[in-house]
Motif scaffolding. Structure first.
Motif, PDB file in Angstrom:
ATOM      1  N   LEU A 167       8.801   9.776   8.089  1.00 61.35           N
ATOM      2  CA  LEU A 167       8.068   8.785   7.309  1.00 61.35           C
ATOM      3  C   LEU A 167       7.000   9.439   6.443  1.00 61.35           C
ATOM      4  O   LEU A 167       6.756   9.022   5.314  1.00 61.35           O
ATOM      5  CB  LEU A 167       7.429   7.757   8.248  1.00 61.35           C
ATOM      6  N   SER A 168       6.373  10.494   6.958  1.00 64.86           N
ATOM      7  CA  SER A 168       5.313  11.189   6.230  1.00 64.86           C
ATOM      8  C   SER A 168       5.831  11.807   4.941  1.00 64.86           C
ATOM      9  O   SER A 168       5.070  11.976   3.970  1.00 64.86           O
ATOM     10  CB  SER A 168       4.682  12.273   7.106  1.00 64.86           C
ATOM     11  N   ARG A 169       7.105  12.160   4.904  1.00 59.07           N
ATOM     12  CA  ARG A 169       7.670  12.769   3.703  1.00 59.07           C
ATOM     13  C   ARG A 169       7.752  11.775   2.544  1.00 59.07           C
ATOM     14  O   ARG A 169       7.964  12.168   1.397  1.00 59.07           O
ATOM     15  CB  ARG A 169       9.063  13.340   4.005  1.00 59.07           C
ATOM     16  N   GLU A 170       7.603  10.503   2.841  1.00 58.63           N
ATOM     17  CA  GLU A 170       7.618   9.468   1.796  1.00 58.63           C
ATOM     18  C   GLU A 170       6.201   8.995   1.494  1.00 58.63           C
ATOM     19  O   GLU A 170       5.980   7.842   1.133  1.00 58.63           O
ATOM     20  CB  GLU A 170       8.479   8.283   2.254  1.00 58.63           C
ATOM     21  N   SER A 171       5.228   9.901   1.592  1.00 61.16           N
ATOM     22  CA  SER A 171       3.813   9.519   1.515  1.00 61.16           C
ATOM     23  C   SER A 171       3.429   8.868   0.188  1.00 61.16           C
ATOM     24  O   SER A 171       2.468   8.097   0.128  1.00 61.16           O
ATOM     25  CB  SER A 171       2.910  10.729   1.762  1.00 61.16           C
ATOM     26  N   ASP A 172       4.163   9.163  -0.892  1.00 64.03           N
ATOM     27  CA  ASP A 172       3.830   8.546  -2.169  1.00 64.03           C
ATOM     28  C   ASP A 172       4.621   7.268  -2.424  1.00 64.03           C
ATOM     29  O   ASP A 172       4.474   6.633  -3.474  1.00 64.03           O
ATOM     30  CB  ASP A 172       4.042   9.530  -3.318  1.00 64.03           C
ATOM     31  N   GLY A 173       5.449   6.868  -1.475  1.00 66.66           N
ATOM     32  CA  GLY A 173       6.176   5.607  -1.588  1.00 66.66           C
ATOM     33  C   GLY A 173       5.302   4.443  -1.169  1.00 66.66           C
ATOM     34  O   GLY A 173       4.130   4.607  -0.794  1.00 66.66           O
ATOM     35  N   TYR A 174       5.860   3.237  -1.228  1.00 72.46           N
ATOM     36  CA  TYR A 174       5.110   2.037  -0.866  1.00 72.46           C
ATOM     37  C   TYR A 174       5.490   1.545   0.525  1.00 72.46           C
ATOM     38  O   TYR A 174       6.669   1.522   0.892  1.00 72.46           O
ATOM     39  CB  TYR A 174       5.380   0.906  -1.866  1.00 72.46           C
ATOM     40  N   LEU A 175       4.479   1.149   1.279  1.00 69.34           N
ATOM     41  CA  LEU A 175       4.677   0.449   2.541  1.00 69.34           C
ATOM     42  C   LEU A 175       4.376  -1.024   2.283  1.00 69.34           C
ATOM     43  O   LEU A 175       3.276  -1.368   1.848  1.00 69.34           O
ATOM     44  CB  LEU A 175       3.755   0.996   3.619  1.00 69.34           C
ATOM     45  N   VAL A 176       5.348  -1.878   2.545  1.00 65.60           N
ATOM     46  CA  VAL A 176       5.192  -3.312   2.324  1.00 65.60           C
ATOM     47  C   VAL A 176       5.184  -4.027   3.669  1.00 65.60           C
ATOM     48  O   VAL A 176       6.070  -3.802   4.504  1.00 65.60           O
ATOM     49  CB  VAL A 176       6.336  -3.865   1.447  1.00 65.60           C
ATOM     50  N   THR A 177       4.182  -4.850   3.873  1.00 61.62           N
ATOM     51  CA  THR A 177       4.073  -5.659   5.081  1.00 61.62           C
ATOM     52  C   THR A 177       4.307  -7.117   4.714  1.00 61.62           C
ATOM     53  O   THR A 177       3.674  -7.632   3.786  1.00 61.62           O
ATOM     54  CB  THR A 177       2.681  -5.520   5.722  1.00 61.62           C
ATOM     55  N   VAL A 178       5.215  -7.773   5.416  1.00 63.71           N
ATOM     56  CA  VAL A 178       5.574  -9.158   5.100  1.00 63.71           C
ATOM     57  C   VAL A 178       5.582  -9.990   6.372  1.00 63.71           C
ATOM     58  O   VAL A 178       6.168  -9.588   7.381  1.00 63.71           O
ATOM     59  CB  VAL A 178       6.973  -9.255   4.456  1.00 63.71           C
ATOM     60  N   LYS A 179       4.958 -11.145   6.296  1.00 64.21           N
ATOM     61  CA  LYS A 179       5.061 -12.123   7.379  1.00 64.21           C
ATOM     62  C   LYS A 179       5.485 -13.443   6.763  1.00 64.21           C
ATOM     63  O   LYS A 179       4.828 -13.964   5.859  1.00 64.21           O
ATOM     64  CB  LYS A 179       3.729 -12.283   8.113  1.00 64.21           C
ATOM     65  N   GLY A 180       6.618 -13.978   7.215  1.00 64.84           N
ATOM     66  CA  GLY A 180       7.131 -15.217   6.657  1.00 64.84           C
ATOM     67  C   GLY A 180       8.616 -15.110   6.369  1.00 64.84           C
ATOM     68  O   GLY A 180       9.332 -14.344   7.018  1.00 64.84           O
ATOM     69  N   THR A 181       9.071 -15.857   5.378  1.00 67.82           N
ATOM     70  CA  THR A 181      10.483 -15.875   5.001  1.00 67.82           C
ATOM     71  C   THR A 181      10.605 -15.506   3.529  1.00 67.82           C
ATOM     72  O   THR A 181       9.956 -16.114   2.677  1.00 67.82           O
ATOM     73  CB  THR A 181      11.086 -17.271   5.223  1.00 67.82           C
ATOM     74  N   ALA A 182      11.430 -14.498   3.238  1.00 66.20           N
ATOM     75  CA  ALA A 182      11.576 -14.066   1.846  1.00 66.20           C
ATOM     76  C   ALA A 182      12.769 -13.143   1.688  1.00 66.20           C
ATOM     77  O   ALA A 182      13.153 -12.430   2.611  1.00 66.20           O
ATOM     78  CB  ALA A 182      10.314 -13.340   1.369  1.00 66.20           C
ATOM     79  N   GLU A 192       0.854  -1.180   0.000  1.00 65.43           N
ATOM     80  CA  GLU A 192       0.000   0.000   0.000  1.00 65.43           C
ATOM     81  C   GLU A 192       0.892   1.233   0.000  1.00 65.43           C
ATOM     82  O   GLU A 192       2.106   1.130   0.191  1.00 65.43           O
ATOM     83  CB  GLU A 192      -0.921   0.009   1.227  1.00 65.43           C
ATOM     84  N   THR A 193       0.316   2.394  -0.243  1.00 67.17           N
ATOM     85  CA  THR A 193       1.130   3.601  -0.173  1.00 67.17           C
ATOM     86  C   THR A 193       1.408   3.935   1.283  1.00 67.17           C
ATOM     87  O   THR A 193       0.674   3.513   2.186  1.00 67.17           O
ATOM     88  CB  THR A 193       0.421   4.794  -0.849  1.00 67.17           C
ATOM     89  N   VAL A 194       2.469   4.695   1.504  1.00 68.73           N
ATOM     90  CA  VAL A 194       2.777   5.135   2.867  1.00 68.73           C
ATOM     91  C   VAL A 194       1.607   5.944   3.425  1.00 68.73           C
ATOM     92  O   VAL A 194       1.246   5.805   4.595  1.00 68.73           O
ATOM     93  CB  VAL A 194       4.069   5.981   2.874  1.00 68.73           C
ATOM     94  N   GLU A 195       0.993   6.766   2.573  1.00 68.24           N
ATOM     95  CA  GLU A 195      -0.157   7.562   3.005  1.00 68.24           C
ATOM     96  C   GLU A 195      -1.290   6.668   3.504  1.00 68.24           C
ATOM     97  O   GLU A 195      -1.911   6.950   4.537  1.00 68.24           O
ATOM     98  CB  GLU A 195      -0.647   8.433   1.853  1.00 68.24           C
ATOM     99  N   GLU A 196      -1.542   5.580   2.795  1.00 71.78           N
ATOM    100  CA  GLU A 196      -2.575   4.634   3.232  1.00 71.78           C
ATOM    101  C   GLU A 196      -2.178   3.963   4.536  1.00 71.78           C
ATOM    102  O   GLU A 196      -3.022   3.744   5.420  1.00 71.78           O
ATOM    103  CB  GLU A 196      -2.802   3.584   2.149  1.00 71.78           C
ATOM    104  N   GLY A 197      -0.884   3.631   4.678  1.00 69.36           N
ATOM    105  CA  GLY A 197      -0.412   3.004   5.905  1.00 69.36           C
ATOM    106  C   GLY A 197      -0.557   3.903   7.113  1.00 69.36           C
ATOM    107  O   GLY A 197      -0.856   3.444   8.215  1.00 69.36           O
ATOM    108  N   ILE A 198      -0.357   5.196   6.891  1.00 68.63           N
ATOM    109  CA  ILE A 198      -0.544   6.162   7.978  1.00 68.63           C
ATOM    110  C   ILE A 198      -2.023   6.276   8.320  1.00 68.63           C
ATOM    111  O   ILE A 198      -2.407   6.274   9.500  1.00 68.63           O
ATOM    112  CB  ILE A 198       0.036   7.529   7.576  1.00 68.63           C
ATOM    113  N   SER A 199      -2.867   6.350   7.300  1.00 66.45           N
ATOM    114  CA  SER A 199      -4.306   6.525   7.510  1.00 66.45           C
ATOM    115  C   SER A 199      -4.929   5.341   8.241  1.00 66.45           C
ATOM    116  O   SER A 199      -5.798   5.533   9.110  1.00 66.45           O
ATOM    117  CB  SER A 199      -5.026   6.728   6.168  1.00 66.45           C
TER     118      SER A 199
END
Length: 204
Positions: free
Chosen positions: A154-169, A124-131
């Motif tokens: 972190l807010s300054r990267e609002s148009d970047g992607y926030l990636v959430t990962v659970k597991g091994t990769a 998701e976008t960083v903005e969405e992750g904050i919201s």
């Protein structure tokens, strides 16, 4: 019963089926040397399976047809596309592109790969992750200097992607990986996750 893609690749090699050529996921940036996940600049996700082989009598097109047939049959309920496969210098690679992170998780759940075993994957976008409250100050550190990132940073990267990962990769991206959560190991712009949930911020 589904046959795993990793097992299918190994069986294809054992049967003497060759590699195929195609465009790489996310352009020329993704050059996998191990089982890994890739995030393109538009937020789409891909995965790569890398297998060693010893025999050198493979033909050119059979593997492509074999894997595409498996996708159309065994994985027809998922949005997954074979983007690239090759056999060269003792290494076979196959890159798959997914319509969504959910398709990635469902596909990998069938693979039985210890180094690419993902229970949860979200982009998701960083903005969405904050919201939605996923992202908050103090949870990530800078890849460049290891300093903890506050909320304003972190807010300054609002148009970047926030990636959430659970597991091994092992995770690579077209954009630069800027911030990661505790426990994520960075090696040459590859984020290595074991456990989690882990979080990454990627520049578009």
């Amino acid at each position: 019963m589904r046959r795993t893609a990793a097992a299918a690749l190994a069986l294809a090699l054992a049967a003497g089926i060759a590699g195929c050529g195609g465009r790489s996921a996310g352009g020329e940036e993704f050059a996998p040397v191990e089982n890994s996940v890739y995030i393109s600049g538009d937020g789409t996700v891909s995965s790569a399976f890398v297998e060693n082989y010893e025999k050198d009598y493979y033909t050119s097109d059979s593997l492509k047809a074999y894997l595409e047939e498996a996708i159309a049959g065994q994985y027809r309920d998922l949005d997954v596309t074979l983007e690239e496969c090759s056999v060269q210098d003792g290494v076979m690679k196959a890159v798959f592109r997914y319509g969504s992170p959910e398709d990635l998780v469902s596909f990998l759940a069938d693979q039985k790969s210890g180094d690419l075993d993902i229970e949860e994957f979200q982009v998701e976008t960083v903005e969405e992750g904050i919201s939605d409250g996923t992202l908050f100050g103090g949870m990530l550190v800078s890849v460049s200097d290891g300093k903890q990132a506050d909320f304003q940073t972190l807010s300054r990267e609002s148009d970047g992607y926030l990636v959430t990962v659970k597991g091994t990769a092992a995770i690579q991206a077209e954009g630069e990986i800027l911030y990661v959560s505790e426990g994520v190991e960075m090696t040459d712009q590859t984020a290595r996750v074991a456990g989690g949930p882990a979080y990454l911020i990627i520049k578009k």
